[in-house]
Write a protein that holds these residues in place. Structure first.
Motif, PDB file in Angstrom:
ATOM      1  N   LEU A 142      18.081   4.691 -14.504  1.00 11.37           N
ATOM      2  CA  LEU A 142      18.330   5.036 -13.567  1.00 11.37           C
ATOM      3  C   LEU A 142      17.426   4.592 -12.477  1.00 11.37           C
ATOM      4  N   THR A 143      18.132   4.553 -11.291  1.00 12.32           N
ATOM      5  CA  THR A 143      16.792   3.170  -9.961  1.00 12.32           C
ATOM      6  C   THR A 143      16.317   4.452  -9.169  1.00 12.32           C
ATOM      7  N   GLU A 144      15.564   3.634  -8.558  1.00 11.48           N
ATOM      8  CA  GLU A 144      15.613   4.348  -6.971  1.00 11.48           C
ATOM      9  C   GLU A 144      14.512   2.779  -5.986  1.00 11.48           C
ATOM     10  N   GLN A 145      14.810   3.484  -4.817  1.00 16.31           N
ATOM     11  CA  GLN A 145      13.872   2.378  -4.057  1.00 16.31           C
ATOM     12  C   GLN A 145      13.953   2.659  -2.433  1.00 16.31           C
ATOM     13  N   PHE A 146      12.385   1.944  -1.830  1.00 18.58           N
ATOM     14  CA  PHE A 146      12.787   2.005  -0.704  1.00 18.58           C
ATOM     15  C   PHE A 146      12.293   1.122  -0.190  1.00 18.58           C
ATOM     16  N   THR A 147      11.463   1.047   1.458  1.00 18.43           N
ATOM     17  CA  THR A 147      11.485  -0.180   2.044  1.00 18.43           C
ATOM     18  C   THR A 147      10.089   0.268   2.698  1.00 18.43           C
ATOM     19  N   VAL A 148       9.255  -0.731   2.905  1.00 18.61           N
ATOM     20  CA  VAL A 148       7.874  -0.450   3.616  1.00 18.61           C
ATOM     21  C   VAL A 148       7.822  -2.070   5.175  1.00 18.61           C
ATOM     22  N   THR A 149       7.230  -1.895   5.534  1.00 23.60           N
ATOM     23  CA  THR A 149       6.947  -3.132   6.462  1.00 23.60           C
ATOM     24  C   THR A 149       5.569  -3.227   6.668  1.00 23.60           C
ATOM     25  N   VAL A 150       5.025  -4.145   6.192  1.00 24.60           N
ATOM     26  CA  VAL A 150       3.400  -4.819   5.785  1.00 24.60           C
ATOM     27  C   VAL A 150       2.985  -4.618   7.157  1.00 24.60           C
ATOM     28  N   THR A 151       1.754  -3.766   7.176  1.00 26.38           N
ATOM     29  CA  THR A 151       1.201  -4.314   8.770  1.00 26.38           C
ATOM     30  C   THR A 151      -0.226  -4.577   8.630  1.00 26.38           C
ATOM     31  N   ALA A 152      -0.865  -5.344  10.052  1.00 26.98           N
ATOM     32  CA  ALA A 152      -1.932  -5.344  10.325  1.00 26.98           C
ATOM     33  C   ALA A 152      -3.189  -4.387   9.581  1.00 26.98           C
ATOM     34  N   ASP A 153      -2.677  -3.067   9.980  1.00 25.39           N
ATOM     35  CA  ASP A 153      -3.367  -1.558  10.230  1.00 25.39           C
ATOM     36  C   ASP A 153      -3.799  -1.373   8.571  1.00 25.39           C
ATOM     37  N   MET A 154      -2.117  -1.524   7.540  1.00 24.99           N
ATOM     38  CA  MET A 154      -2.664  -1.450   5.958  1.00 24.99           C
ATOM     39  C   MET A 154      -3.279  -2.908   5.870  1.00 24.99           C
ATOM     40  N   MET A 155      -4.059  -3.993   5.754  1.00 22.80           N
ATOM     41  CA  MET A 155      -4.440  -5.208   5.875  1.00 22.80           C
ATOM     42  C   MET A 155      -5.724  -3.994   6.137  1.00 22.80           C
ATOM     43  N   GLU A 156      -6.277  -3.452   7.043  1.00 21.35           N
ATOM     44  CA  GLU A 156      -7.460  -3.535   7.709  1.00 21.35           C
ATOM     45  C   GLU A 156      -7.953  -2.381   6.975  1.00 21.35           C
ATOM     46  N   LYS A 157      -6.950  -1.094   6.294  1.00 21.55           N
ATOM     47  CA  LYS A 157      -7.191   0.019   5.614  1.00 21.55           C
ATOM     48  C   LYS A 157      -7.481  -0.364   4.478  1.00 21.55           C
ATOM     49  N   PHE A 158      -7.379  -1.190   3.976  1.00 19.23           N
ATOM     50  CA  PHE A 158      -8.040  -2.112   2.159  1.00 19.23           C
ATOM     51  C   PHE A 158      -8.441  -2.623   2.480  1.00 19.23           C
TER      52      PHE A 158
ATOM     53  N   PRO B 125       1.510 -19.242   7.058  1.00 15.63           N
ATOM     54  CA  PRO B 125       1.592 -19.106   8.562  1.00 15.63           C
ATOM     55  C   PRO B 125       0.994 -18.070   8.580  1.00 15.63           C
ATOM     56  N   GLY B 126       0.126 -17.656   8.038  1.00 12.95           N
ATOM     57  CA  GLY B 126      -0.461 -16.239   8.759  1.00 12.95           C
ATOM     58  C   GLY B 126      -0.998 -15.969   7.101  1.00 12.95           C
ATOM     59  N   ARG B 127      -2.341 -14.676   8.039  1.00 10.65           N
ATOM     60  CA  ARG B 127      -3.051 -14.298   6.587  1.00 10.65           C
ATOM     61  C   ARG B 127      -2.435 -14.186   5.285  1.00 10.65           C
ATOM     62  N   VAL B 128      -2.609 -14.196   4.450  1.00 11.48           N
ATOM     63  CA  VAL B 128      -2.346 -13.639   3.256  1.00 11.48           C
ATOM     64  C   VAL B 128      -2.559 -12.024   2.678  1.00 11.48           C
ATOM     65  N   VAL B 129      -0.954 -11.870   2.445  1.00  6.92           N
ATOM     66  CA  VAL B 129      -1.645  -9.970   2.268  1.00  6.92           C
ATOM     67  C   VAL B 129      -1.564  -9.869   1.121  1.00  6.92           C
TER      68      VAL B 129
ATOM     69  N   SER C 276     -12.305 -12.317   1.631  1.00  2.00           N
ATOM     70  CA  SER C 276     -11.758 -13.539   0.919  1.00  2.00           C
ATOM     71  C   SER C 276     -11.102 -13.830   2.265  1.00  2.00           C
ATOM     72  N   PRO C 277     -11.780 -15.076   3.267  1.00  2.00           N
ATOM     73  CA  PRO C 277     -11.143 -16.095   4.038  1.00  2.00           C
ATOM     74  C   PRO C 277      -9.301 -16.080   4.210  1.00  2.00           C
ATOM     75  N   ILE C 278      -8.452 -15.983   3.061  1.00  2.00           N
ATOM     76  CA  ILE C 278      -7.375 -15.729   3.055  1.00  2.00           C
ATOM     77  C   ILE C 278      -7.076 -15.053   3.864  1.00  2.00           C
ATOM     78  N   HIS C 279      -7.417 -13.653   3.779  1.00  2.00           N
ATOM     79  CA  HIS C 279      -6.717 -12.568   3.636  1.00  2.00           C
ATOM     80  C   HIS C 279      -7.189 -12.384   5.171  1.00  2.00           C
ATOM     81  N   MET C 280      -8.410 -12.346   5.580  1.00  2.00           N
ATOM     82  CA  MET C 280      -9.068 -12.134   6.696  1.00  2.00           C
ATOM     83  C   MET C 280      -9.123 -13.146   8.277  1.00  2.00           C
TER      84      MET C 280
END
Length: 141
Positions: A16-32, A55-59, A40-44
């Motif tokens: 049995l398999t299920e899936q979904f998609t999500v786009t990672v946003t800057a807002d998600m990073m701020e909330k996390f 190429p950018g901040r690492v999630v 950590s500066p790698i994220h900020m």
């Protein structure tokens, strides 16, 4: 409120398999960051991340892995889920704007404990696997 699946243990068959998609946003990073305090500066810091060849901040790896909670609690098994164990391996970095596909597949059923094992993977928009692992879940009575 999101619509969730409501599988019973009997319906949780191997394969049995299920899936979904999500786009990672800057807002998600701020909330996390607000929840965890991980500064950590790698994220900020864009400049710091670029200086390390990214190429950018690492999630946050755990932000991506937190999608396992959605997979388990909303999709597989859904409503009745109680997570017992999660094992995650981080294969590639994720960046803001990445579109992640989160997929889970039931690989084992334990009748005695009414528990299922689900193998999961998270891939980005280029089809590259960024996170993989397993989780074990029971179903609330």
């Amino acid at each position: 409120m999101s619509t969730y699946k409501s599988y019973t243990f009997a319906e949780m068959t191997e394969g049995l398999t299920e899936q979904f998609t999500v786009t990672v946003t800057a807002d998600m990073m701020e909330k996390f960051y607000a929840i965890t305090g991980d500064c950590s500066p790698i994220h900020m810091d864009e400049t710091y991340a670029a200086g390390r060849g990214y190429p950018g901040r690492v999630v946050y790896g755990m932000l991506g892995a937190s999608m396992v909670s959605t997979l388990a609690g909303v999709y597989l098994p859904g409503e009745h889920c109680l997570l017992h164990e999660v094992d995650s391996k981080f294969a590639k970095p994720v960046f803001i704007g990445d579109v992640l596909t989160v997929t889970g597949k039931v690989t084992e059923r334990n009748e005695t404990f009414q528990e299922v094992t689900v193998k999961y993977s998270i891939t980005n928009q280029d089809g590259k696997k960024v996170t993989r692992g397993i989780y074990k879940a029971g179903l609330a009575k």
